[in-house]
Enzyme design. Structure first.
Site, PDB file in Angstrom:
ATOM      1  N   LYS A   1      22.164  48.416   3.333  1.00 12.45           N
ATOM      2  CA  LYS A   1      20.791  48.728   3.710  1.00 12.45           C
ATOM      3  C   LYS A   1      19.797  48.075   2.762  1.00 12.45           C
ATOM      4  O   LYS A   1      20.005  48.059   1.561  1.00 12.45           O
ATOM      5  CB  LYS A   1      20.597  50.250   3.713  1.00 12.45           C
ATOM      6  CG  LYS A   1      19.224  50.695   4.237  1.00 12.45           C
ATOM      7  CD  LYS A   1      19.180  52.175   4.461  1.00 12.45           C
ATOM      8  CE  LYS A   1      17.835  52.655   4.929  1.00 12.45           C
ATOM      9  NZ  LYS A   1      17.356  51.946   6.150  1.00 12.45           N
TER      10      LYS A   1
ATOM     11  N   HIS B   1      23.263  56.244   2.889  1.00 13.11           N
ATOM     12  CA  HIS B   1      23.471  55.157   3.841  1.00 13.11           C
ATOM     13  C   HIS B   1      24.540  54.198   3.348  1.00 13.11           C
ATOM     14  O   HIS B   1      24.916  54.199   2.182  1.00 13.11           O
ATOM     15  CB  HIS B   1      22.163  54.378   4.072  1.00 13.11           C
ATOM     16  CG  HIS B   1      21.201  55.081   4.964  1.00 13.11           C
ATOM     17  ND1 HIS B   1      20.343  56.058   4.506  1.00 13.11           N
ATOM     18  CD2 HIS B   1      20.988  54.985   6.297  1.00 13.11           C
ATOM     19  CE1 HIS B   1      19.621  56.515   5.515  1.00 13.11           C
ATOM     20  NE2 HIS B   1      19.995  55.886   6.613  1.00 13.11           N
TER      21      HIS B   1
END
Ligand code: NDP
Ligand SMILES: O=C(O)C1=N[C@H](C(=O)O)C[C@H](O)C1
Length: 262
Positions: free
Chosen positions: A156, A152
């Site tokens: 995040k 990701h």
């Protein structure tokens, strides 16, 4: 028209969702919510200057009678209270926010049942991710040694991702718990073997340039299998959100997983 409130409207996903709602012929944006925002109306943001949508900063200020669906793309710390509020005010939550603990989900499901309100918690609204989880569960029947790598963007907040954790939980439904690797192995560097979910290892990559990606790796005698999904843009989640919003009104329980509505 489905009357929708978007919680987390100034975030990466919330902004994308506001745009989707505004452009969907069957949806009406009747409110946005973020306790940290300063705007009183969405029209104080340039790109939305033509609109008249109240921006709420406190749950108690929300005109709940005007809201049918609560879309939540907020934070792991915020999501439980938001969804509890929605359910207790007979608003159907469509929850993308990850990081809810199993007991929190169970408690929200009890509240939904008590109030006879339908809702959905989906760790991933992308069809490629929903398919990946389904395929991974099927593959694990034959190849029970599994490791998951999720990748990701570096903003995040939670690790592992909700999608990776949900993938592992779905696999665990058909895989007997067992240790993977040499039982005498040593982590020369703590954490080298990743997170451990019932013997399955989960590894979280966080890098700029990435959006949302997951690989599920299976190994067996003389062979291996890799299943991979990529979300290159947050638009990939929007059709799933739209399906959930359109269908949630017919539900009377809090479901987990978009596949329940496909
Ligand atoms: N299910 C799915 O398909 C997907 C799920 N996600 C999940 O969605 C969540 C949000 O991701 P992303 O948009 O990237 O994160 P962002 O941090 O970009 O957005 C979150 C937004 O929520 C705001 N916020 C914080 N607390 C509250 C609260 N109590 N009520 C309302 N808004 C609040 C934040 O404000 P502030 O910054 O001021 O705190 C921020 O603007 C994450 O949990 C992520 O895992 C993401 C993509 C897809
Ligand atoms: O934070 C994100 O971006 C995403 N979070 C979700 C998760 O934690 O699984 C879904 C998707 O991977 C994007």
């Amino acid at each position: 028209m489905v009357k929708i409130l978007v919680a987390g409207f100034k975030g990466r996903m919330g902004h994308t969702t506001v745009e989707m709602v505004l452009n969907h012929p069957g949806f009406e944006l009747v409110g946005v919510y973020d306790p940290h925002s300063i705007e009183k109306n969405l029209n104080e943001i340039n790109e939305f200057s033509e609109l008249d949508v109240p921006a709420y900063h406190q749950l108690s200020d929300i005109a709940t009678g005007k809201v049918e669906v609560w879309i939540d793309f907020t934070s792991p710390k915020a999501v439980f209270e938001n969804v509890k509020f929605a359910l207790e005010h007979h608003i159907s939550p469509v929850v993308g926010t990850t990081g809810l603990k199993d007991e929190q989900v169970a408690q929200l499901q009890r509240i939904a049942k008590k109030n006879q309100v339908g809702g959905l918690i989906a760790p991933n609204f992308g069809i490629s991710a929903v398919l990946l989880m389904q395929f991974a569960k099927q593959a694990a029947k034959y190849l029970p040694d599994v490791e998951i790598i999720e990748m990701h963007h570096d903003k995040k907040l939670d690790a592992p991702s909700g999608t990776a954790l949900n993938t592992a939980k779905m696999i665990a439904e058909i895989r007997s718990e067992h240790y993977q690797g040499n039982p005498d192995e040593t982590e020369v560097l703590p954490g080298a073997r990743g997170a451990n979910f019932q013997g399955m290892r989960i590894h979280s990559v966080r890098l700029p340039g990435y959006v949302a990606h997951e690989q599920v790796l299976f190994g067996g005698p003389g062979e291996a299998l890799t299943i991979r999904q990529d979300s290159f843009d947050r638009s990939s989640f929007m059709s799933g959100v739209a399906v959930a919003v359109s269908k949630i009104g017919k539900q009377h329980e809090l479901l987990v997983g978009l596949e329940n509505l496909l």
